[in-house]
Design a protein around this motif. Structure first.
Motif, PDB file in Angstrom:
ATOM      1  N   ALA A  64       0.837  -1.206   0.000  1.00  0.00           N
ATOM      2  CA  ALA A  64       0.000   0.000   0.000  1.00  0.00           C
ATOM      3  C   ALA A  64       0.870   1.253   0.000  1.00  0.00           C
ATOM      4  CB  ALA A  64      -0.930  -0.010   1.203  1.00  0.00           C
ATOM      5  N   ALA A  65       1.963   1.214   0.752  1.00  0.00           N
ATOM      6  CA  ALA A  65       2.869   2.363   0.785  1.00  0.00           C
ATOM      7  C   ALA A  65       3.507   2.581  -0.583  1.00  0.00           C
ATOM      8  CB  ALA A  65       3.942   2.155   1.844  1.00  0.00           C
ATOM      9  N   CYS A  66       3.832   1.496  -1.277  1.00  0.00           N
ATOM     10  CA  CYS A  66       4.412   1.611  -2.616  1.00  0.00           C
ATOM     11  C   CYS A  66       3.413   2.210  -3.594  1.00  0.00           C
ATOM     12  CB  CYS A  66       4.875   0.236  -3.104  1.00  0.00           C
ATOM     13  SG  CYS A  66       5.518   0.258  -4.791  1.00  0.00           S
ATOM     14  N   VAL A  67       2.169   1.751  -3.549  1.00  0.00           N
ATOM     15  CA  VAL A  67       1.142   2.299  -4.444  1.00  0.00           C
ATOM     16  C   VAL A  67       0.933   3.781  -4.149  1.00  0.00           C
ATOM     17  CG1 VAL A  67      -1.296   2.201  -5.086  1.00  0.00           C
ATOM     18  CG2 VAL A  67       0.003   0.076  -4.803  1.00  0.00           C
ATOM     19  N   ALA A  68       0.948   4.149  -2.871  1.00  0.00           N
ATOM     20  CA  ALA A  68       0.804   5.563  -2.505  1.00  0.00           C
ATOM     21  C   ALA A  68       1.967   6.391  -3.045  1.00  0.00           C
ATOM     22  CB  ALA A  68       0.716   5.694  -0.984  1.00  0.00           C
ATOM     23  N   GLU A  69       3.183   5.844  -2.974  1.00  0.00           N
ATOM     24  CA  GLU A  69       4.354   6.530  -3.515  1.00  0.00           C
ATOM     25  C   GLU A  69       4.226   6.711  -5.031  1.00  0.00           C
ATOM     26  OE1 GLU A  69       8.150   8.324  -3.728  1.00  0.00           O
ATOM     27  OE2 GLU A  69       6.868   7.914  -1.999  1.00  0.00           O
ATOM     28  N   LEU A  70       3.753   5.683  -5.715  1.00  0.00           N
ATOM     29  CA  LEU A  70       3.565   5.776  -7.162  1.00  0.00           C
ATOM     30  C   LEU A  70       2.517   6.836  -7.502  1.00  0.00           C
ATOM     31  CD1 LEU A  70       3.647   1.988  -8.124  1.00  0.00           C
ATOM     32  CD2 LEU A  70       5.411   3.688  -8.579  1.00  0.00           C
ATOM     33  N   ARG A  71       1.454   6.877  -6.731  1.00  0.00           N
ATOM     34  CA  ARG A  71       0.416   7.895  -6.966  1.00  0.00           C
ATOM     35  C   ARG A  71       0.987   9.300  -6.783  1.00  0.00           C
ATOM     36  NH1 ARG A  71      -4.614   6.835  -7.850  1.00  0.00           N
ATOM     37  NH2 ARG A  71      -5.414   4.703  -7.617  1.00  0.00           N
ATOM     38  N   ASP A  72       1.815   9.467  -5.771  1.00  0.00           N
ATOM     39  CA  ASP A  72       2.412  10.774  -5.506  1.00  0.00           C
ATOM     40  C   ASP A  72       3.351  11.190  -6.632  1.00  0.00           C
ATOM     41  OD1 ASP A  72       2.923  13.019  -3.602  1.00  0.00           O
ATOM     42  OD2 ASP A  72       4.963  12.202  -3.666  1.00  0.00           O
ATOM     43  N   SER A 109      -1.690  10.676 -11.461  1.00  0.00           N
ATOM     44  CA  SER A 109      -2.802  10.412 -12.377  1.00  0.00           C
ATOM     45  C   SER A 109      -4.086  10.273 -11.567  1.00  0.00           C
ATOM     46  CB  SER A 109      -2.549   9.113 -13.150  1.00  0.00           C
ATOM     47  OG  SER A 109      -3.732   8.706 -13.829  1.00  0.00           O
ATOM     48  N   PRO A 110      -5.228  10.769 -12.089  1.00  0.00           N
ATOM     49  CA  PRO A 110      -6.502  10.625 -11.368  1.00  0.00           C
ATOM     50  C   PRO A 110      -7.119   9.231 -11.507  1.00  0.00           C
ATOM     51  CG  PRO A 110      -6.863  11.765 -13.438  1.00  0.00           C
ATOM     52  CD  PRO A 110      -5.374  11.565 -13.324  1.00  0.00           C
ATOM     53  N   ALA A 111      -6.465   8.322 -12.214  1.00  0.00           N
ATOM     54  CA  ALA A 111      -7.024   6.989 -12.436  1.00  0.00           C
ATOM     55  C   ALA A 111      -7.360   6.316 -11.108  1.00  0.00           C
ATOM     56  CB  ALA A 111      -6.030   6.134 -13.212  1.00  0.00           C
ATOM     57  N   THR A 112      -8.472   5.594 -11.092  1.00  0.00           N
ATOM     58  CA  THR A 112      -8.884   4.884  -9.883  1.00  0.00           C
ATOM     59  C   THR A 112      -7.891   3.792  -9.529  1.00  0.00           C
ATOM     60  OG1 THR A 112     -11.207   5.302 -10.419  1.00  0.00           O
ATOM     61  CG2 THR A 112     -10.756   3.568  -8.818  1.00  0.00           C
ATOM     62  N   MET A 113      -7.405   3.105 -10.555  1.00  0.00           N
ATOM     63  CA  MET A 113      -6.459   2.014 -10.327  1.00  0.00           C
ATOM     64  C   MET A 113      -5.325   2.139 -11.334  1.00  0.00           C
ATOM     65  SD  MET A 113      -7.251  -2.058 -10.177  1.00  0.00           S
ATOM     66  CE  MET A 113      -5.962  -3.253  -9.824  1.00  0.00           C
ATOM     67  N   TYR A 114      -4.102   2.125 -10.851  1.00  0.00           N
ATOM     68  CA  TYR A 114      -2.947   2.233 -11.730  1.00  0.00           C
ATOM     69  C   TYR A 114      -2.632   0.875 -12.358  1.00  0.00           C
ATOM     70  CZ  TYR A 114      -1.635   6.947 -10.233  1.00  0.00           C
ATOM     71  OH  TYR A 114      -1.594   8.295 -10.001  1.00  0.00           O
ATOM     72  N   LYS A 115      -2.113   0.927 -13.582  1.00  0.00           N
ATOM     73  CA  LYS A 115      -1.666  -0.272 -14.296  1.00  0.00           C
ATOM     74  C   LYS A 115      -0.237  -0.021 -14.780  1.00  0.00           C
ATOM     75  CE  LYS A 115      -4.297  -3.222 -15.160  1.00  0.00           C
ATOM     76  NZ  LYS A 115      -4.658  -4.446 -14.419  1.00  0.00           N
ATOM     77  N   ALA A 116       0.360  -1.066 -15.353  1.00  0.00           N
ATOM     78  CA  ALA A 116       1.747  -0.959 -15.808  1.00  0.00           C
ATOM     79  C   ALA A 116       1.921   0.141 -16.844  1.00  0.00           C
ATOM     80  CB  ALA A 116       2.210  -2.298 -16.373  1.00  0.00           C
ATOM     81  N   ASN A 117       0.893   0.392 -17.657  1.00  0.00           N
ATOM     82  CA  ASN A 117       1.062   1.394 -18.718  1.00  0.00           C
ATOM     83  C   ASN A 117       1.288   2.795 -18.164  1.00  0.00           C
ATOM     84  OD1 ASN A 117      -1.715   1.455 -17.880  1.00  0.00           O
ATOM     85  ND2 ASN A 117      -2.218   2.623 -19.707  1.00  0.00           N
ATOM     86  N   HIS A 118       0.833   3.060 -16.927  1.00  0.00           N
ATOM     87  CA  HIS A 118       1.134   4.345 -16.309  1.00  0.00           C
ATOM     88  C   HIS A 118       2.641   4.503 -16.095  1.00  0.00           C
ATOM     89  CE1 HIS A 118      -3.182   4.094 -15.132  1.00  0.00           C
ATOM     90  NE2 HIS A 118      -3.125   5.403 -15.258  1.00  0.00           N
ATOM     91  N   ASP A 175      -6.656  -5.253  -2.975  1.00  0.00           N
ATOM     92  CA  ASP A 175      -5.399  -5.779  -2.441  1.00  0.00           C
ATOM     93  C   ASP A 175      -4.229  -5.129  -3.180  1.00  0.00           C
ATOM     94  OD1 ASP A 175      -3.063  -7.635  -1.997  1.00  0.00           O
ATOM     95  OD2 ASP A 175      -4.571  -8.666  -0.793  1.00  0.00           O
ATOM     96  N   HIS A 176      -3.459  -4.322  -2.468  1.00  0.00           N
ATOM     97  CA  HIS A 176      -2.354  -3.612  -3.103  1.00  0.00           C
ATOM     98  C   HIS A 176      -1.235  -4.547  -3.540  1.00  0.00           C
ATOM     99  CE1 HIS A 176      -4.355  -0.423  -0.728  1.00  0.00           C
ATOM    100  NE2 HIS A 176      -4.026   0.333  -1.757  1.00  0.00           N
ATOM    101  N   ARG A 177      -1.103  -5.709  -2.904  1.00  0.00           N
ATOM    102  CA  ARG A 177      -0.064  -6.658  -3.299  1.00  0.00           C
ATOM    103  C   ARG A 177      -0.301  -7.147  -4.723  1.00  0.00           C
ATOM    104  NH1 ARG A 177      -0.818 -10.956   1.278  1.00  0.00           N
ATOM    105  NH2 ARG A 177      -2.959 -10.474   0.624  1.00  0.00           N
ATOM    106  N   VAL A 178      -1.559  -7.384  -5.066  1.00  0.00           N
ATOM    107  CA  VAL A 178      -1.874  -7.806  -6.433  1.00  0.00           C
ATOM    108  C   VAL A 178      -1.515  -6.709  -7.417  1.00  0.00           C
ATOM    109  CG1 VAL A 178      -3.681  -8.599  -8.001  1.00  0.00           C
ATOM    110  CG2 VAL A 178      -3.731  -9.320  -5.618  1.00  0.00           C
ATOM    111  N   GLN A 179      -1.733  -5.461  -7.046  1.00  0.00           N
ATOM    112  CA  GLN A 179      -1.393  -4.356  -7.937  1.00  0.00           C
ATOM    113  C   GLN A 179       0.114  -4.300  -8.201  1.00  0.00           C
ATOM    114  OE1 GLN A 179      -3.327  -0.546  -7.081  1.00  0.00           O
ATOM    115  NE2 GLN A 179      -4.847  -1.623  -5.840  1.00  0.00           N
ATOM    116  N   ILE A 180       0.914  -4.557  -7.160  1.00  0.00           N
ATOM    117  CA  ILE A 180       2.366  -4.555  -7.360  1.00  0.00           C
ATOM    118  C   ILE A 180       2.766  -5.698  -8.301  1.00  0.00           C
ATOM    119  CG2 ILE A 180       4.604  -4.765  -6.236  1.00  0.00           C
ATOM    120  CD1 ILE A 180       3.100  -2.180  -5.585  1.00  0.00           C
ATOM    121  N   ALA A 181       2.179  -6.873  -8.101  1.00  0.00           N
ATOM    122  CA  ALA A 181       2.463  -8.002  -9.003  1.00  0.00           C
ATOM    123  C   ALA A 181       2.017  -7.674 -10.426  1.00  0.00           C
ATOM    124  CB  ALA A 181       1.771  -9.266  -8.497  1.00  0.00           C
TER     125      ALA A 181
END
Length: 254
Positions: free
Chosen positions: A38-46, A50-59, A200-206
């Motif tokens: 979750a901390a990693c996803v927050a860092e990526l958002r910062d 992007s206003p996207a609800t969910m980030y993907k690799a293309n970002h 689940d933020h772990r799935v997003q990192i994977a």
């Protein structure tokens, strides 16, 4: 308590290995707790903003976010020692299965692969062979489905001699019967559960790692290599990945 790894994939089209949309299959497995992810996803958002609800690799793969991509893969990101990605050249995977099915000589594999890359006739032949093998498959774990050996390999990679618990992004192909068969096929698998990537933020990192690897590997196959990102991916690419081209050698020597 068994180690838990969280997995996601990119480039998956089931048993359709040629003539589809993707030419590479990448399956990422990570060993992170939810708080770290979750901390990693927050860092990526910062960083990406992007206003996207969910980030993907293309970002991450956009040119303007190159520094963020290299941070994510680099020594100061969350992945060192906690991530692996298993890569399959889907054409090579199909040809290997076909040669094994026919009992042909292993030397036939590079011959057919080279022909597929160069001629329309070979592409049509392998497309028909793909359909034929799929139509005659009866096993619970189909030989042509790249997700199944990837899950087994992820468990083997992370096992320290005791079975691991796999939490996977939801896949309709992971039926109860297939999950049971996977556990029977590999003593390294303690259990397989399915997660929702939206919560689940772990799935997003994977998903990030799988998607980045898919894009870079596919680009290499199609004449658009990226040496800098290839070098950054090198620590995570499983050396047992199923690949025939020089790209994997480039990764291993990076």
């Amino acid at each position: 308590m068994p180690t838990t790894i969280v997995c996601d994939e990119s480039g998956y089209e089931g048993e359709k290995l040629v003539g589809g949309v993707t030419d590479v299959f990448a399956h990422a497995s990570i060993r992170l707790d939810e708080e770290t992810a979750a901390a990693c996803v927050a860092e990526l958002r910062d960083r990406i903003k992007s206003p996207a609800t969910m980030y993907k690799a293309n970002h991450l793969l956009r040119a303007k976010h190159r520094a963020t991509l290299l941070w994510f893969l680099g020594p100061n990101g969350p992945l060192p020692g906690n991530a692996s990605v298993f890569v399959i050249d889907k054409t090579h995977f199909l040809i290997t299965a076909l040669v094994d099915h026919l009992g042909a000589r292993p030397a036939t594999i590079p011959f057919l692969y080279d022909a597929y890359r160069r001629t329309e006739e070979a592409r049509a032949f392998l497309d028909a062979a793909n359909d034929y093998l799929r139509a005659h498959e009866t096993a619970v774990l189909p030989r042509l489905d790249p997700l199944l050996p990837a899950i087994i390999r992820a468990a083997e990679y992370w096992s320290d001699g005791t079975p691991v618990h796999i939490a996977h992004d939801r896949q309709t192909t992971l039926s109860p019967a297939r999950i049971t068969a996977l556990r029977q096929a590999s003593p390294a698998i303690a259990a397989i559960d399915q997660l929702d990537s939206f919560v689940d933020h772990r799935v997003q990192i994977a998903d990030f790692l799988a998607g980045i690897t898919y894009r870079i590997a596919s680009g290499y196959l199609n004449g658009a290599g990226d040496p800098e990102v290839t070098a950054a991916l090198a620590p995570y690419v499983d050396p047992q990945s199923l690949w025939i081209t020089p790209w994997l050698s480039a990764v291993a020597s990076a």
